[in-house]
Design an enzyme around this catalytic site. Structure first.
Site, PDB file in Angstrom:
ATOM      1  N   CYS A  12     -32.781  12.772 -39.537  1.00 18.92           N
ATOM      2  CA  CYS A  12     -32.828  11.404 -40.043  1.00 18.92           C
ATOM      3  C   CYS A  12     -31.393  10.888 -40.066  1.00 18.92           C
ATOM      4  O   CYS A  12     -30.463  11.612 -39.727  1.00 18.92           O
ATOM      5  CB  CYS A  12     -33.525  11.294 -41.403  1.00 18.92           C
ATOM      6  N   CYS A  86     -34.023   7.704 -36.976  1.00 20.02           N
ATOM      7  CA  CYS A  86     -32.670   7.726 -36.398  1.00 20.02           C
ATOM      8  C   CYS A  86     -32.629   7.042 -35.040  1.00 20.02           C
ATOM      9  O   CYS A  86     -31.597   7.021 -34.377  1.00 20.02           O
ATOM     10  CB  CYS A  86     -32.112   9.141 -36.324  1.00 20.02           C
ATOM     11  N   CYS A  90     -30.726  10.405 -31.208  1.00 18.76           N
ATOM     12  CA  CYS A  90     -31.070  11.784 -30.885  1.00 18.76           C
ATOM     13  C   CYS A  90     -31.175  11.955 -29.376  1.00 18.76           C
ATOM     14  O   CYS A  90     -31.944  11.263 -28.720  1.00 18.76           O
ATOM     15  CB  CYS A  90     -32.397  12.130 -31.546  1.00 18.76           C
TER      16      CYS A  90
END
Length: 134
Positions: A12, A86, A90
């Protein structure tokens, strides 16, 4: 890697609430059958104290964990990558299992509002573990 256990990475933004609770549940429920990592795209300085309190209510202590920055190698070495708000921070590697869990960010919320988030995380972790380790 010679370790045959599946590895789960929870990500996160701040690595202070949702991903820490998910990692806590995965460690508690998966035991030594799974490897667990958590990280954040912009880690906070410390864990959300309300998340710590919410987890303590269900007998899981996450006080010893610290937010850490997401490393590309964390993604590369994980079998399952679970993101929680997020976005595109990523990195994506082919062949990995990716899940994006839309969950309320517990930052700044009172304990009463964090409990349902915690319970939803537990249910999702239980389902993920059932898929990965049976």
């Amino acid at each position: 890697m010679t370790d045959a256990r599946p590895s789960i990475l929870f990500v996160c933004v701040h690595n202070a609430g949702r991903s820490q609770m998910a990692a806590g549940f995965a460690r508690a429920l998966g035991g030594d059958r799974v490897q667990v990592l958590s990280a954040g795209s912009e880690p906070a300085d410390s864990i959300n104290p309300v998340a710590v309190e919410a987890m303590a209510e269900v007998g899981i202590d996450i006080t010893g964990t610290r937010p850490r920055v997401l490393a590309v190698n964390d993604v590369r070495t994980s079998d399952a990558v679970v993101t929680m708000g997020c976005g595109d921070a990523c990195p994506v590697f082919p062949g990995k299992r990716y899940e994006d869990w839309e969950l309320t960010d517990p930052a700044g919320l009172p304990l009463e509002a964090v409990r349902p988030v915690r319970d939803e995380i537990r249910a999702r972790v239980e389902h993920l573990l059932a898929d990965l380790i049976g």
